[in-house]
Scaffold this motif. Structure first.
Motif, PDB file in Angstrom:
ATOM      1  N   ILE A   1       0.765  -1.259  -0.150  1.00  0.00           N
ATOM      2  CA  ILE A   1      -0.049  -0.064  -0.057  1.00  0.00           C
ATOM      3  C   ILE A   1       0.842   0.976  -0.130  1.00  0.00           C
ATOM      4  CG2 ILE A   1      -0.148  -0.011   2.716  1.00  0.00           C
ATOM      5  CD1 ILE A   1      -2.673   1.189  -0.012  1.00  0.00           C
TER       6      ILE A   1
ATOM      7  N   GLN B   1     -11.678  -8.169 -14.392  1.00  0.00           N
ATOM      8  CA  GLN B   1     -12.630  -9.230 -14.146  1.00  0.00           C
ATOM      9  C   GLN B   1     -12.165 -10.659 -14.588  1.00  0.00           C
ATOM     10  OE1 GLN B   1     -14.396  -8.550 -11.433  1.00  0.00           O
ATOM     11  NE2 GLN B   1     -16.224  -8.407 -11.984  1.00  0.00           N
ATOM     12  N   THR B   2     -11.193 -10.799 -15.127  1.00  0.00           N
ATOM     13  CA  THR B   2     -10.511 -12.016 -15.609  1.00  0.00           C
ATOM     14  C   THR B   2      -9.638 -12.788 -14.727  1.00  0.00           C
ATOM     15  OG1 THR B   2     -11.417 -11.580 -17.825  1.00  0.00           O
ATOM     16  CG2 THR B   2     -10.214 -13.270 -17.590  1.00  0.00           C
TER      17      THR B   2
ATOM     18  N   ALA C   1      -9.312 -11.273 -11.124  1.00  0.00           N
ATOM     19  CA  ALA C   1     -10.218 -11.405 -10.334  1.00  0.00           C
ATOM     20  C   ALA C   1     -10.247 -12.610  -9.875  1.00  0.00           C
ATOM     21  CB  ALA C   1     -11.501 -11.210 -11.097  1.00  0.00           C
ATOM     22  N   VAL C   2      -9.987 -13.718 -10.454  1.00  0.00           N
ATOM     23  CA  VAL C   2     -10.009 -15.142 -10.110  1.00  0.00           C
ATOM     24  C   VAL C   2      -8.703 -15.282  -8.989  1.00  0.00           C
ATOM     25  CG1 VAL C   2      -9.471 -17.531 -10.644  1.00  0.00           C
ATOM     26  CG2 VAL C   2     -11.133 -15.846 -12.199  1.00  0.00           C
TER      27      VAL C   2
ATOM     28  N   MET D   1      -7.936 -12.975  -7.117  1.00  0.00           N
ATOM     29  CA  MET D   1      -8.175 -12.188  -5.867  1.00  0.00           C
ATOM     30  C   MET D   1      -7.170 -11.015  -5.571  1.00  0.00           C
ATOM     31  SD  MET D   1      -9.881 -14.975  -3.327  1.00  0.00           S
ATOM     32  CE  MET D   1     -11.176 -16.258  -3.917  1.00  0.00           C
TER      33      MET D   1
ATOM     34  N   GLU E   1     -13.142  -6.524  -9.223  1.00  0.00           N
ATOM     35  CA  GLU E   1     -14.083  -5.488  -8.564  1.00  0.00           C
ATOM     36  C   GLU E   1     -13.984  -5.384  -7.135  1.00  0.00           C
ATOM     37  OE1 GLU E   1     -17.743  -5.137 -10.633  1.00  0.00           O
ATOM     38  OE2 GLU E   1     -18.444  -3.594  -9.220  1.00  0.00           O
ATOM     39  N   LYS E   2     -14.091  -6.553  -6.515  1.00  0.00           N
ATOM     40  CA  LYS E   2     -13.814  -6.465  -5.007  1.00  0.00           C
ATOM     41  C   LYS E   2     -12.804  -5.712  -4.541  1.00  0.00           C
ATOM     42  CE  LYS E   2     -14.364  -8.254  -0.828  1.00  0.00           C
ATOM     43  NZ  LYS E   2     -15.278  -9.448  -0.808  1.00  0.00           N
ATOM     44  N   GLU E   3     -11.480  -6.422  -4.955  1.00  0.00           N
ATOM     45  CA  GLU E   3     -10.217  -5.858  -4.758  1.00  0.00           C
ATOM     46  C   GLU E   3     -10.190  -4.271  -5.067  1.00  0.00           C
ATOM     47  OE1 GLU E   3      -8.188  -7.380  -2.623  1.00  0.00           O
ATOM     48  OE2 GLU E   3      -9.572  -9.132  -2.732  1.00  0.00           O
TER      49      GLU E   3
ATOM     50  N   GLY F   1     -12.301  -2.172  -5.026  1.00  0.00           N
ATOM     51  CA  GLY F   1     -13.249  -1.453  -3.995  1.00  0.00           C
ATOM     52  C   GLY F   1     -12.406  -1.527  -2.636  1.00  0.00           C
ATOM     53  N   VAL F   2     -11.786  -2.615  -2.494  1.00  0.00           N
ATOM     54  CA  VAL F   2     -11.078  -2.598  -1.140  1.00  0.00           C
ATOM     55  C   VAL F   2      -9.802  -1.534  -1.284  1.00  0.00           C
ATOM     56  CG1 VAL F   2      -9.480  -4.064   0.374  1.00  0.00           C
ATOM     57  CG2 VAL F   2     -11.584  -5.019  -0.432  1.00  0.00           C
TER      58      VAL F   2
ATOM     59  N   ILE G   1      -4.523 -22.542  -9.086  1.00  0.00           N
ATOM     60  CA  ILE G   1      -5.013 -22.728  -7.519  1.00  0.00           C
ATOM     61  C   ILE G   1      -4.366 -24.025  -7.030  1.00  0.00           C
ATOM     62  CG2 ILE G   1      -6.859 -22.656  -5.891  1.00  0.00           C
ATOM     63  CD1 ILE G   1      -7.992 -20.167  -7.212  1.00  0.00           C
TER      64      ILE G   1
ATOM     65  N   HIS H   1      -7.706 -23.168  -1.974  1.00  0.00           N
ATOM     66  CA  HIS H   1      -8.103 -22.034  -2.124  1.00  0.00           C
ATOM     67  C   HIS H   1      -7.376 -20.877  -1.338  1.00  0.00           C
ATOM     68  CE1 HIS H   1     -11.445 -19.176  -3.028  1.00  0.00           C
ATOM     69  NE2 HIS H   1     -11.465 -18.950  -1.847  1.00  0.00           N
TER      70      HIS H   1
ATOM     71  N   ALA I   1     -16.740 -14.665 -12.942  1.00  0.00           N
ATOM     72  CA  ALA I   1     -15.484 -14.964 -13.557  1.00  0.00           C
ATOM     73  C   ALA I   1     -15.225 -16.531 -13.346  1.00  0.00           C
ATOM     74  CB  ALA I   1     -14.203 -14.362 -13.094  1.00  0.00           C
TER      75      ALA I   1
ATOM     76  N   CYS J   1     -14.684 -18.271 -10.859  1.00  0.00           N
ATOM     77  CA  CYS J   1     -13.604 -18.701 -10.076  1.00  0.00           C
ATOM     78  C   CYS J   1     -13.547 -19.862  -9.107  1.00  0.00           C
ATOM     79  CB  CYS J   1     -12.891 -17.075  -9.410  1.00  0.00           C
ATOM     80  SG  CYS J   1     -14.094 -16.843  -7.967  1.00  0.00           S
TER      81      CYS J   1
ATOM     82  N   ARG K   1     -16.082 -23.364  -3.473  1.00  0.00           N
ATOM     83  CA  ARG K   1     -15.207 -23.937  -2.503  1.00  0.00           C
ATOM     84  C   ARG K   1     -15.758 -23.204  -0.866  1.00  0.00           C
ATOM     85  NH1 ARG K   1     -10.843 -21.760  -6.202  1.00  0.00           N
ATOM     86  NH2 ARG K   1     -10.438 -23.818  -7.750  1.00  0.00           N
TER      87      ARG K   1
ATOM     88  N   CYS L   1     -16.782 -13.228  -3.014  1.00  0.00           N
ATOM     89  CA  CYS L   1     -16.700 -13.240  -4.355  1.00  0.00           C
ATOM     90  C   CYS L   1     -15.786 -12.210  -4.912  1.00  0.00           C
ATOM     91  CB  CYS L   1     -18.163 -13.115  -5.044  1.00  0.00           C
ATOM     92  SG  CYS L   1     -18.041 -12.775  -6.757  1.00  0.00           S
ATOM     93  N   PRO L   2     -14.707 -12.452  -5.722  1.00  0.00           N
ATOM     94  CA  PRO L   2     -14.097 -11.366  -6.014  1.00  0.00           C
ATOM     95  C   PRO L   2     -14.287 -10.572  -7.230  1.00  0.00           C
ATOM     96  CG  PRO L   2     -13.202 -13.565  -6.935  1.00  0.00           C
ATOM     97  CD  PRO L   2     -14.277 -13.905  -6.004  1.00  0.00           C
ATOM     98  N   GLY L   3     -15.427 -10.958  -7.640  1.00  0.00           N
ATOM     99  CA  GLY L   3     -16.045 -10.232  -8.882  1.00  0.00           C
ATOM    100  C   GLY L   3     -17.404  -9.684  -8.464  1.00  0.00           C
ATOM    101  N   LEU L   4     -17.748  -9.656  -7.029  1.00  0.00           N
ATOM    102  CA  LEU L   4     -18.679  -8.929  -6.708  1.00  0.00           C
ATOM    103  C   LEU L   4     -20.045  -9.343  -7.425  1.00  0.00           C
ATOM    104  CD1 LEU L   4     -17.985  -5.248  -5.811  1.00  0.00           C
ATOM    105  CD2 LEU L   4     -17.969  -7.181  -4.223  1.00  0.00           C
TER     106      LEU L   4
ATOM    107  N   VAL M   1     -15.371  -7.711   3.715  1.00  0.00           N
ATOM    108  CA  VAL M   1     -13.920  -6.640   3.939  1.00  0.00           C
ATOM    109  C   VAL M   1     -14.365  -5.246   3.714  1.00  0.00           C
ATOM    110  CG1 VAL M   1     -11.794  -6.235   3.260  1.00  0.00           C
ATOM    111  CG2 VAL M   1     -12.295  -8.518   3.703  1.00  0.00           C
ATOM    112  N   LEU M   2     -14.915  -5.225   2.720  1.00  0.00           N
ATOM    113  CA  LEU M   2     -15.353  -3.788   2.237  1.00  0.00           C
ATOM    114  C   LEU M   2     -16.341  -3.154   3.150  1.00  0.00           C
ATOM    115  CD1 LEU M   2     -16.184  -4.413  -1.642  1.00  0.00           C
ATOM    116  CD2 LEU M   2     -14.532  -2.760  -0.875  1.00  0.00           C
TER     117      LEU M   2
ATOM    118  N   LEU N   1     -13.944  -1.862   6.096  1.00  0.00           N
ATOM    119  CA  LEU N   1     -13.161  -0.795   5.650  1.00  0.00           C
ATOM    120  C   LEU N   1     -13.830   0.660   5.702  1.00  0.00           C
ATOM    121  CD1 LEU N   1     -10.712  -1.973   2.670  1.00  0.00           C
ATOM    122  CD2 LEU N   1     -10.333  -0.964   5.028  1.00  0.00           C
TER     123      LEU N   1
END
Lengths: 301, 220, 696
Positions: B9, B28-29, B32-33, B35, B39-41, B43-44, B119, B122, C507, C509, C514, C544-547, C612-613, C616
């Motif tokens: 960071i 998103q490909t 994303a898989v 992590m 989109e989630k990361e 946002g984080v 992977i 997980h 995605a 994923c 899991r 979910c990493p893709g929301l 997590v979001l 934060l």
């Protein structure tokens, strides 16, 4: 002199080992080598052992030659690509070096420059083939070379491993690629070594069994934990722990081990790790060397 | 998939120091898989950067977007970057290159792109292909020595593997050659390990400048 | 409705997501309900203490909700998937609780609906069907007039269902809601007597016949004409209007249906201590609901099974009892009613009052001389596709056409009739407009899943002691206390409210696959969630990493979207640190947390959904600290939650410490067995801890 010539003559070959310093002053190393040389046939000069940056093996071998010390030039695949490796081999010949030991080399992660980009352009089997090919008068892509190359190539093997078979397969390949002598990782158990020698009966190459001088029980335990292929049996560790004089006991153990194994192989390679001056005593203990009669102290000075 | 990891960071905060209006773009490909940059990361990371900048008394305005694949012009096209001083891409390096080619503003990497991998479990990703351009997997039981051996040895293990079959490098990775040996033995193909592999042609790897692939028949 | 702030500093949400739900298979409870009440939705709202919202959801499809909350035969409970785990959810009783809690609210919001349409409609009968149709048509802006021959509205609900089952106050709430919409109600007005159907067709653009089944059937046996032989409906009418019908010392009720039970239990409440019933059917065959039979038994009402009435023995005008004959079988091979008797086995049941309760029929005498035709058996002719009678513009609904059934089924038919009338008046194709989409229903829990579900006993429904309840006509069932209602509501497995995947974001994923403790996801080219299996814990959405995953029953992103509202304005001069506190409804206790002002509680059905979001975002929006109360693995509603949530918290702690915020600002507390105590202490501990760290 080539180690192969000695072996062919039926001599039980003895090699020692030294590591060049971090710096440019070789005088101490040459001094140590000189105490060693009378008792051995040749001295391996390591190529930045443990992936740590030191003065080069090639330059050190050259200085040894100038000091009438017979070097075995160690060359690893870690730091040079095929262009540099071939070039260094040519340089070695030019400098009169006759024995070359080809190794893969420890990974940079184990040394003092872990950020380094490892090379490993070719591996040890391929480098042996390349070196053999140079002897035929051309480089690995077929360009003709002037002058003559006649190197005595050696390689290494780890006799104690689980599984062992991949080591044997690779040893076969090394011999096929031109290795004319083999030095082994340190062995502390004759029965293990016997098993290994039985397993490689089909491979026709002289084996120089590796002997490491124990300095303390702590060092033995450290190696058991951290050095792949080295197993110091517990009684030996105890023997070192209970020793009144570590040095004396170390010499006794090494001598005893050589005695136990010398009939199984064609030579011995002693890794003294700084205790070069003990090597003659070890060899004497093994009946392979007669210590010179002690001179009076005054004369030393 | 391409496996990447978010940059520390503080490195990201350093890159963003001179900006106060930035667009964060996730992908998103692959990332994303794994992590790292979906989109989630995205946002984080945006939330964390805003928080850090608030705390430092230098608030930053961040908008977030995520596109299907940053490596495709058509997916990048609809993205609007007007009014932003810079873009922080959470795509792999390919995405960063593409976005930088596309937009006339600085594009910063949010990730350190790692490797092609799978992977293992997980949350654990492992490298299994180096993209060396000269595949030898048919000789090695489907286990790549180029990338799974730390020394890319081609003719068997060095002497450094541990009794647990791990690499001497201490990374905790299994020794590729012990794995290859066991696999070939299982397959009854151990003889392919006894054949000497010639020196590899590394010119097919990335060391000869950027590689391209062309299929004339499908070109438009 | 989506999300909203409930009261100052107390944030809970539970989106209706009505649109999404319509596109998804119904849970069995909803599918079983004739008006398809979103049971899972309102039970979820109750679980959060949002009773007014629950009322809205219930009332949206059911204008006689309070009535149903007391008398419904609750097919939802019969179909509840918890039956396979332990016991069904007490849905009806929860509905009662919610509606009672929302009484003030519903009264305040009553207001007339503006009449936006020219047409007017007359509705004959104000039972569940008529009332529902009136409600719907008024909602649509029509002028509606309801004609009721009784002095009160409600049809049978008001004139026949005894008040010990249906309190008139509850019924009145339903009626008042409907009337408030601007409906004209003309009570004491019988069509065929005070007015004719033709009068109505002249004045109104459409007429709806919803007269129900108002006549009791009698028996063609000797003695039925004796004065102490009564018919059920007139008897119940008298009971309903407090006329205290006179019964003797030993009452015998003929019949085995629900009305017979009403009659018998009413007779008990009129002071008769010896009430017996006689019916053709065995205990298993008896058409009355089993629980009503049990309740009657508690009130010392004895049932003579498998006896058929042969003659009423009357001596000197006084009833002495009923001669009965043993029943061999009630139904024929095809299951049709066709009783066969052992003629040689007879018996006699002494009684001084006999009440015949063997069924009802409708009184269609008012149709004479009108265009509305009846068939040879006197039944109203109607078109099932249009709800229309043989006369154009005259529609019909309810039990007059469907035969005896439940109030809610009649209401459902009332909805349909209202829709038909609207289509008719707008000149549209009625048949086409009434075609209902076949809804898929989610199936039972797979056997292996049941093993993974935590058990929790149903909160007991309390009835007044038989001795007390038989002494009057007061409601015999006691409503839930708030704590019990919350506990019960939280038993709901939220069937069908689970995860849905936005394929455009997915995605593939495999994270959901899991992470899911129940194996609900199926991932091929994209993830799909199997609604039968999903337990709505929300673990997947938060990972979910893709929301790409959201939930049918709530919006997984709502907390982060509304975090500024949750936290409110942050006073830079604040003394106490602002803390956001997350916990599940399960641990939430009753309303009115005694928390200090600096704490902003956020409730959710399980902290597994906490992202997590979300954590934060609390810091980003100005919180000085945050904490989560977590159940332990054994007591939690869902599996694998505590470890997962703790990992997320640990991750966020790392993230914030990387930017120089003390990781201690985020913490969690184990709920243990005294969650309320832990909750209170957590607020104190965290306030002290974060205060010492200073403002963020």
């Amino acid at each position: 002199m080539k180690l192969t010539e000695l072996i062919d003559s039926g001599k039980f070959v003895v090699t020692g080992e030294v590591g060049p310093p971090k710096g440019t002053d070789l005088s101490d190393l040459v001094k140590e080598a000189k105490t060693l040389m009378p008792a051995v046939d040749a001295i391996n000069v390591t190529d930045m052992q443990s992936a740590t940056m030191y003065l080069g093996s090639l330059a050190t071998c050259h200085i040894f030659k100038e000091n009438d010390l017979e070097p075995v030039y160690q060359l690893t695949c870690r730091d040079r690509n095929r262009i540099a490796l071939q070039s260094d081999l040519l340089s070695a010949v030019t400098l009169g070096i006759e024995n070359v030991l080809i190794l893969t080399g420890d990974h940079p992660l184990m040394g003092d420059h872990p950020q380094a980009k490892p090379v490993y352009d070719v591996d040890s089997v391929q480098l042996l083939e390349i070196a053999s090919h140079l002897g035929e008068g051309e480089d690995m892509v077929g360009n003709e070379l002037n002058g003559k190359l006649d190197l005595c190539l050696g390689a290494v093997v780890r006799p104690i491993a689980e599984p062992l078979e991949p080591q044997i397969i690779k040893l076969e390949k090394k011999v096929k690629a031109g290795a004319r002598f083999i030095q082994t990782q340190g062995v502390f158990d004759a029965s293990h070594f016997e098993k290994f020698m039985n397993a490689i009966q089909h491979i026709d190459v002289p084996i120089l069994v590796g002997i490491i001088l124990l300095k303390s029980d702590r060092m033995a335990r450290f190696m058991n934990k951290n050095v792949a292929g080295v197993e110091v049996p517990e009684p030996l560790v105890e023997e070192m722990a209970n020793a009144k004089s570590k040095a004396k006991t170390s010499v006794q153990i090494a001598g005893r081990l050589i005695n136990e194994m010398k009939d199984m192989c064609q030579g011995v390679h002693i890794m003294s790790l700084g205790w070069e001056k003990r090597v003659p005593e070890v060899l004497a203990a093994a009946g392979l060397y007669e210590l010179p009669k002690k001179k009076k102290k005054k004369k030393v000075e | 998939m391409i496996v990447a990891d978010q940059k520390p960071i503080n490195e990201i905060l350093g890159m963003l120091e001179r900006y106060d209006k930035v667009l964060f773009v996730g992908c998103q490909t692959c990332v994303a898989v794994c992590m790292a940059g979906g989109e989630k990361e995205t946002g984080v990371l945006a939330s964390l950067v805003r928080l850090a900048r608030q705390k430092a008394g230098q608030p930053i305005e961040i908008d977030e977007a995520a596109i299907q694949r940053q490596c495709e012009e058509e997916f990048i096209e609809p993205l609007e970057a007007d009014g932003y001083q810079a873009i922080l891409s959470l795509g792999c390096g390919v995405g960063v290159n593409k976005l930088a080619d596309h937009f006339g503003i600085p594009v910063l990497p949010g990730l350190n792109t790692g490797f092609m991998g799978h992977i293992e479990e997980h949350g654990v990703w492992a490298e299994t292909c180096a993209g060396c351009g000269d595949c030898v997997l048919h000789r090695t039981g489907g286990i790549c020595p180029v990338v799974r051996c730390a020394k890319s040895l081609m003719n068997g293990p060095c002497g450094g593997y541990t009794d647990d079959g791990l690499c001497e490098s201490g990374t905790g990775a299994p020794c590729a050659w012990i794995a290859i040996y066991k696999r070939l033995k299982e397959l009854g193909l151990l003889e392919s390990m006894t054949e000497t592999s010639p020196p590899k042609d590394w010119s097919k790897d990335r060391f000869s400048g950027p590689r391209t692939r062309v299929r004339e028949d499908v070109r438009l | 409705m989506g999300t909203e702030k409930r009261e100052a500093h107390h944030y809970t949400t539970y989106a209706y997501n009505a649109e999404i739900k319509e596109k998804r298979p119904y849970p069995p409870c909803r599918a079983a309900c004739p008006v398809n009440t979103d049971v899972q939705g309102y039970v979820g709202l109750i679980a959060q203490g949002r009773y007014e919202d629950a009322f809205e959801l219930i009332h949206a499809v059911n204008p006689i909700a309070s009535t149903c909350s007391l008398i419904c035969h609750h097919p939802c409970e019969q179909e509840c998937r918890r039956n396979d785990v332990d016991e069904p959810l007490a849905i009806r009783h929860l509905k009662r609780f919610a509606l009672e809690q929302a009484t003030e609210y519903r009264r305040k919001k009553r207001k007339p609906i503006p009449q936006t349409k020219e047409e007017s409609i007359a509705i004959i009968g104000s039972g569940p069907a008529g009332l529902t149709a009136a409600n719907d048509l008024a909602e649509l802006g029509y002028k509606v007039t309801v004609f009721e021959r009784h002095p009160t509205l409600g049809g049978m609900l008001s004139s026949a269902i005894p008040p010990y089952r249906l309190s008139r106050e509850a019924l009145q709430e339903d009626i008042d809601d409907v009337l408030a919409k601007g409906i004209e109600a003309r009570t004491n007005c019988q069509i065929g007597k005070d007015l004719t159907l033709n009068d109505l067709t002249e004045e109104y653009d459409a007429v709806l016949i919803a007269v129900g089944l108002s006549l009791s059937r009698s028996l063609p046996i000797p003695g039925v004409d004796a004065p102490d032989v009564l018919l059920a409906i007139p008897f119940l009418n008298d009971v309903a209007y407090g006329k205290q019908p006179k019964v003797g010392e030993k009452v015998l009720v003929i019949g085995g249906g629900n009305v017979a039970i009403d009659v018998a239990r009413s007779a008990r409440r009129l002071g008769c201590e010896h009430v017996e019933m006689v019916c053709l059917e065995s205990a298993e065959e008896m058409p009355a609901w089993s629980w009503e039979v049990e309740e009657a038994a508690e009130e010392a009402i004895e049932v003579h099974h498998r006896w058929g009435p042969q003659a009423i023995r009357v001596n000197d005008g006084k009833v002495e009892g009923l001669e009965v004959v043993k029943v061999k079988s009630v139904f024929d091979e095809d299951g049709r009613f066709s009783p066969v008797f052992y003629d040689d086995q007879t018996s006699f049941i002494p009684a001084d009052t006999i009440i015949i309760t063997i069924g009802q029929m409708s009184d269609l005498s008012f149709l004479e001389g009108t265009p509305v035709e009846v068939d040879e058996r006197g039944r109203l002719i109607w078109d099932r596709d249009t709800q229309m009678s043989s006369a154009d513009g005259i529609f019909t609904t309810g039990e007059v056409i469907t035969g005896p059934g439940s109030a809610i089924a009649a209401a459902a038919n009332g909805h349909r009739a209202a829709k038909a009338i609207d289509l008719y008046l707008r000149g549209e194709d009625i048949k086409l407009g009434l075609v209902a989409e076949e809804k898929e229903t989610i199936l039972a829990f797979p056997e292996e899943l049941v093993q993974k579900l935590s058990k929790q006993s149903r909160e007991k429904i309390v009835h007044l002691a038989p001795k007390i309840r038989t002494s009057n006509f007061d409601l015999f069932e006691v409503g839930y206390e708030e704590q019990a209602a919350l506990m019960e509501a939280r038993r709901c497995r939220t069937c069908g409210g689970g995860a849905i995947v936005n394929a455009a974001q997915c995605a593939a994923c495999l994270t959901c696959l899991r992470i899911c403790p129940y194996d609900a996801p199926l991932v091929t080219s994209k993830a799909q969630m199997i609604p039968e299996i999903c337990q709505v814990c929300g673990l997947c959405a938060a990972e979910c990493p893709g929301l790409a995953i959201n939930m049918v029953s709530y919006d997984a992103g709502e907390f982060r979207e509304h975090m500024s509202d949750i936290i409110g304005d942050v006073d830079p001069e604040r003394d106490a640190p602002i803390l956001v506190a997350f916990r599940c409804n399960h641990n939430a206790g009753v309303n009115g947390d005694q928390l200090p002002d600096n704490v902003r509680p956020v409730h959710m059905h399980c902290v597994s959904r906490l992202d997590v979001l979300d954590l934060l975002k609390a810091f980003e929006c100005g919180a000085d600290g945050a904490y989560v109360m977590i159940c332990d693995e054994e007591n939690g509603k869902y599996k694998n939650v505590p470890s997962r949530v703790k990992k997320r918290i640990e991750y966020v702690r790392q993230l914030i410490s990387n930017i120089g915020l003390e990781s201690e600002r985020l913490s969690y507390f184990e709920a243990g067995t005294h969650p309320d105590e832990v909750w209170r202490q957590a607020a104190r501990k965290m306030t002290e801890k974060v205060k010492a760290l200073g403002k963020d």
